[in-house]
Design a protein around this motif. Structure first.
Motif, PDB file in Angstrom:
ATOM      1  N   VAL A  28      89.201 -55.656  74.042  1.00 45.89           N
ATOM      2  CA  VAL A  28      90.396 -56.460  73.764  1.00 45.89           C
ATOM      3  C   VAL A  28      90.778 -57.274  74.995  1.00 45.89           C
ATOM      4  CG1 VAL A  28      92.886 -56.353  73.292  1.00 45.89           C
ATOM      5  CG2 VAL A  28      91.289 -54.955  71.943  1.00 45.89           C
ATOM      6  N   ASN A  32      91.052 -61.364  74.978  1.00 45.93           N
ATOM      7  CA  ASN A  32      92.339 -62.022  75.167  1.00 45.93           C
ATOM      8  C   ASN A  32      92.297 -62.876  76.433  1.00 45.93           C
ATOM      9  OD1 ASN A  32      94.993 -62.759  74.899  1.00 45.93           O
ATOM     10  ND2 ASN A  32      95.827 -60.814  75.562  1.00 45.93           N
ATOM     11  N   LEU A  40     100.602 -54.876  69.447  1.00 42.78           N
ATOM     12  CA  LEU A  40      99.852 -53.938  68.633  1.00 42.78           C
ATOM     13  C   LEU A  40     100.753 -53.479  67.500  1.00 42.78           C
ATOM     14  CD1 LEU A  40      98.545 -53.761  71.558  1.00 42.78           C
ATOM     15  CD2 LEU A  40      97.626 -51.602  70.769  1.00 42.78           C
ATOM     16  N   SER A  51      97.514 -46.747  67.987  1.00 40.38           N
ATOM     17  CA  SER A  51      97.952 -47.938  68.720  1.00 40.38           C
ATOM     18  C   SER A  51      98.720 -47.577  69.988  1.00 40.38           C
ATOM     19  CB  SER A  51      98.786 -48.855  67.821  1.00 40.38           C
ATOM     20  OG  SER A  51     100.051 -48.312  67.549  1.00 40.38           O
ATOM     21  N   TYR A  89      99.271 -62.715  70.270  1.00 41.78           N
ATOM     22  CA  TYR A  89      97.942 -62.178  69.976  1.00 41.78           C
ATOM     23  C   TYR A  89      98.205 -60.806  69.362  1.00 41.78           C
ATOM     24  CZ  TYR A  89      93.137 -60.542  71.035  1.00 41.78           C
ATOM     25  OH  TYR A  89      91.857 -60.056  70.975  1.00 41.78           O
ATOM     26  N   LEU A  91      97.191 -57.320  67.219  1.00 43.78           N
ATOM     27  CA  LEU A  91      96.162 -56.369  66.790  1.00 43.78           C
ATOM     28  C   LEU A  91      96.760 -55.476  65.718  1.00 43.78           C
ATOM     29  CD1 LEU A  91      94.649 -55.185  70.200  1.00 43.78           C
ATOM     30  CD2 LEU A  91      93.697 -56.854  68.600  1.00 43.78           C
ATOM     31  N   VAL A  93      96.303 -52.185  63.886  1.00 41.93           N
ATOM     32  CA  VAL A  93      95.588 -50.965  64.254  1.00 41.93           C
ATOM     33  C   VAL A  93      95.756 -49.907  63.166  1.00 41.93           C
ATOM     34  CG1 VAL A  93      95.328 -49.175  66.008  1.00 41.93           C
ATOM     35  CG2 VAL A  93      96.071 -51.465  66.689  1.00 41.93           C
ATOM     36  N   HIS A 120      93.783 -59.779  64.901  1.00 38.19           N
ATOM     37  CA  HIS A 120      92.507 -59.072  64.837  1.00 38.19           C
ATOM     38  C   HIS A 120      92.761 -57.638  64.397  1.00 38.19           C
ATOM     39  CE1 HIS A 120      90.378 -62.399  66.624  1.00 38.19           C
ATOM     40  NE2 HIS A 120      91.323 -62.474  67.545  1.00 38.19           N
ATOM     41  N   THR A 121      91.718 -57.006  63.928  1.00 34.68           N
ATOM     42  CA  THR A 121      91.843 -55.649  63.408  1.00 34.68           C
ATOM     43  C   THR A 121      91.136 -54.649  64.312  1.00 34.68           C
ATOM     44  OG1 THR A 121      89.924 -56.076  62.014  1.00 34.68           O
ATOM     45  CG2 THR A 121      92.076 -56.369  61.001  1.00 34.68           C
ATOM     46  N   VAL A 122      91.775 -53.487  64.432  1.00 34.16           N
ATOM     47  CA  VAL A 122      91.241 -52.382  65.228  1.00 34.16           C
ATOM     48  C   VAL A 122      91.264 -51.141  64.345  1.00 34.16           C
ATOM     49  CG1 VAL A 122      91.588 -50.900  67.246  1.00 34.16           C
ATOM     50  CG2 VAL A 122      92.224 -53.316  67.356  1.00 34.16           C
ATOM     51  N   ARG A 137      87.394 -55.852  63.710  1.00 29.05           N
ATOM     52  CA  ARG A 137      86.862 -56.548  64.887  1.00 29.05           C
ATOM     53  C   ARG A 137      86.523 -55.571  66.009  1.00 29.05           C
ATOM     54  NH1 ARG A 137      88.148 -61.755  67.402  1.00 29.05           N
ATOM     55  NH2 ARG A 137      86.795 -61.842  69.201  1.00 29.05           N
TER      56      ARG A 137
END
Length: 170
Positions: A28, A32, A40, A51, A89, A91, A93, A120-122, A137
């Protein structure tokens, strides 16, 4: 990992979870590049626990602001978020991704009310078997499973502790 029985298998212990999340934190941080403010959003109880742990590791790596919030996601939810994601940005999670339904609902929820710069995905564990076009991702463990198996994260004192695979009893 002494929780193995005939119908369950411990996939990740606390140390492996920690290593995986530290690796994801580095990924990450590299991703970034613009050093945007990072948010998050931990989905429900277990995603939020993941997270929070990831957030601690990211704070060691990044100088830019980082926030960790809980996002309650229920199917067809019309609830509103009480934080701003404008220009951030983000995420999303979660502990385990399977069909992608929960992640899809989370995306609908945040994009209805916000306009983040990136999302984005975690996930700690990716089981495959998507119903929706959601791709994780950042992933701790890719684990293709059978449809009748179940993977879940167990918490201890609110912290990710172990990931368990429950096998079908057939």
């Amino acid at each position: 990992m002494n929780k193995d029985t005939e119908d369950t298998l411990a996939l990740m212990d606390a140390k492996r979870i920690e290593r995986s999340l530290k690796r994801i934190a580095h990924q990450v941080a590299e991703d970034n590049k613009a050093s945007k403010e990072l948010v998050l959003l931990g989905i429900n109880k277990r995603g939020y626990a993941v997270s929070e742990m990831l957030c601690r590791y990211l704070k060691d790596l990044l100088d830019n602001p980082i926030a960790c919030n809980r996002l309650e996601v229920k199917k067809n939810s019309s609830s509103k978020t009480d934080f701003s994601l404008q220009g951030k940005y983000v995420l999303l999670v979660d502990d385990v991704i399977f069909s992608g339904t929960t992640m899809f609902e989370a995306l609908k929820l945040i994009t209805r009310d916000h306009a983040p710069d990136e999302v984005h995905t975690v996930t700690l564990v990716d089981r495959g078997h998507r119903k929706y076009p959601i791709i994780a991702r950042f992933v701790g463990l890719d684990l293709p499973t059978k449809l009748d198996e179940h993977v879940h994260l167990e918490l201890k004192n609110g912290e990710p502790f172990t990931v368990i695979l429950e096998k079908s009893l057939h």
